[in-house]
Enzyme design. Sequence first.
Site, mmCIF file in Angstrom:
data_model
loop_
_atom_site.group_PDB
_atom_site.id
_atom_site.type_symbol
_atom_site.label_atom_id
_atom_site.label_comp_id
_atom_site.label_asym_id
_atom_site.label_seq_id
_atom_site.Cartn_x
_atom_site.Cartn_y
_atom_site.Cartn_z
ATOM 1 N N HIS A 6 42.265 33.685 37.218
ATOM 2 C CA HIS A 6 40.913 34.023 37.670
ATOM 3 C C HIS A 6 40.501 33.128 38.846
ATOM 4 O O HIS A 6 39.854 33.588 39.777
ATOM 5 C CB HIS A 6 39.916 33.883 36.517
ATOM 6 N N ASN A 59 34.185 43.714 29.175
ATOM 7 C CA ASN A 59 34.797 42.377 29.223
ATOM 8 C C ASN A 59 34.104 41.358 28.318
ATOM 9 O O ASN A 59 34.667 40.308 28.015
ATOM 10 C CB ASN A 59 34.817 41.819 30.660
ATOM 11 N N ASP A 105 42.448 43.663 39.453
ATOM 12 C CA ASP A 105 43.182 43.573 38.187
ATOM 13 C C ASP A 105 44.435 42.702 38.350
ATOM 14 O O ASP A 105 44.996 42.613 39.437
ATOM 15 C CB ASP A 105 43.579 44.998 37.749
HETATM 16 C C1 FPP Z 1 41.054 41.488 35.709
HETATM 17 O O1 FPP Z 1 42.249 40.770 35.483
HETATM 18 C C2 FPP Z 1 40.051 40.609 36.259
HETATM 19 C C3 FPP Z 1 38.879 40.288 35.660
HETATM 20 C C4 FPP Z 1 38.472 40.838 34.361
HETATM 21 C C5 FPP Z 1 37.937 39.363 36.268
HETATM 22 C C6 FPP Z 1 37.836 39.412 37.750
HETATM 23 C C7 FPP Z 1 37.403 38.099 38.207
HETATM 24 C C8 FPP Z 1 37.794 37.504 39.354
HETATM 25 C C9 FPP Z 1 38.608 38.149 40.364
HETATM 26 C C10 FPP Z 1 37.413 36.101 39.668
HETATM 27 C C11 FPP Z 1 35.990 35.785 39.611
HETATM 28 C C12 FPP Z 1 35.171 36.646 40.465
HETATM 29 C C13 FPP Z 1 34.260 36.200 41.324
HETATM 30 C C14 FPP Z 1 33.399 37.144 42.058
HETATM 31 C C15 FPP Z 1 34.102 34.771 41.598
HETATM 32 P P1 FPP Z 1 42.789 40.641 33.997
HETATM 33 O O2 FPP Z 1 42.315 39.323 33.478
HETATM 34 O O3 FPP Z 1 42.382 41.822 33.204
HETATM 35 O O4 FPP Z 1 44.318 40.612 34.271
HETATM 36 P P2 FPP Z 1 45.464 41.176 33.290
HETATM 37 O O5 FPP Z 1 45.251 42.658 33.163
HETATM 38 O O6 FPP Z 1 46.694 40.834 34.036
HETATM 39 O O7 FPP Z 1 45.323 40.448 31.992
#
Ligand code: FPP
Length: 251
Positions: free
Chosen positions: A31, A62, A14
């Site tokens: 990301h 998501n 996260d």
């Molecule tokens: C949460 O952060 C993260 C995600 C919804 C996506 C996770 C993806 C990655 C780590 C990169 C791609 C993965 C791979 C396996 C290549 P958020 O966007 O919810 O962050 P925030 O809460 O700060 O908005």
Amino acid sequence: MSEKIPRHVAIIMDGNGRWARARDQPRVKGHEQGAEAVNRVTRACRARGVEVLTLYAFSEQNWRRPADEVTALMRLLLRYVRGQRREILDNNIRLTVLGDIDKLPLFVRAPLKALMKESAHNDGMILALALSYGGREELLRAVRAVAARAQRGELRAADIMEADFEAELFTAGWPDPDLLIRTSGEARISNFLLWQIAYTELYFTPIAWPDFDEAELDRAFEHYQGRQRRFGMTGAQIEAEGLIKAEETTL
Ligand code: FPP
């Protein structure tokens, strides 16, 4: 690192968006850096002897994000599969997916499935990406499968055991997570591995996922190593059992 490495580590990655916002950058930059953290942590877990690493990369929920962010995440996933293929195969890692893989667009689903097939016989570590995954959805899927077996007369409702149910989960045959890490300061489970985390140690860190590295992983492992897991028993029972086990192994 000494003994007691968690066999199965699960991570809620996260904070990518907040990481980017704090730097005045678009969310996708967060990301992208998050994908780098995936590579670092995979290498570190493999080196430490972790058997299963499960990463929450894209939840069922998501899909509700803005279309351009969903597309960016799918493209990033494609780039990841292409870019990490050699490393995954060379390091004897088996890549697999938890979730409704058929919901992913074909341009990412096809190469993902190909790498899953190519790496299927690797036994160094399981790298499980939770994609289009939801814990409740997984439980419902398992309930339906067990109910169908009962309907076919293969087992009676009263005879359904935990093992029958577990056999229908994406994680069938794996140890349950020993350690669940969530980055970026939130203390929630967010529909992740609801059945499997019944006795898992939880570790929450304020570090945003793009900043998570080997040293942070070791910090989480140290926390885990300091915990006494009791599985419903008393501390004294666990200590006695530990003594018995130690005697057995020295005999
Ligand atoms: C949460 O952060 C993260 C995600 C919804 C996506 C996770 C993806 C990655 C780590 C990169 C791609 C993965 C791979 C396996 C290549 P958020 O966007 O919810 O962050 P925030 O809460 O700060 O908005």
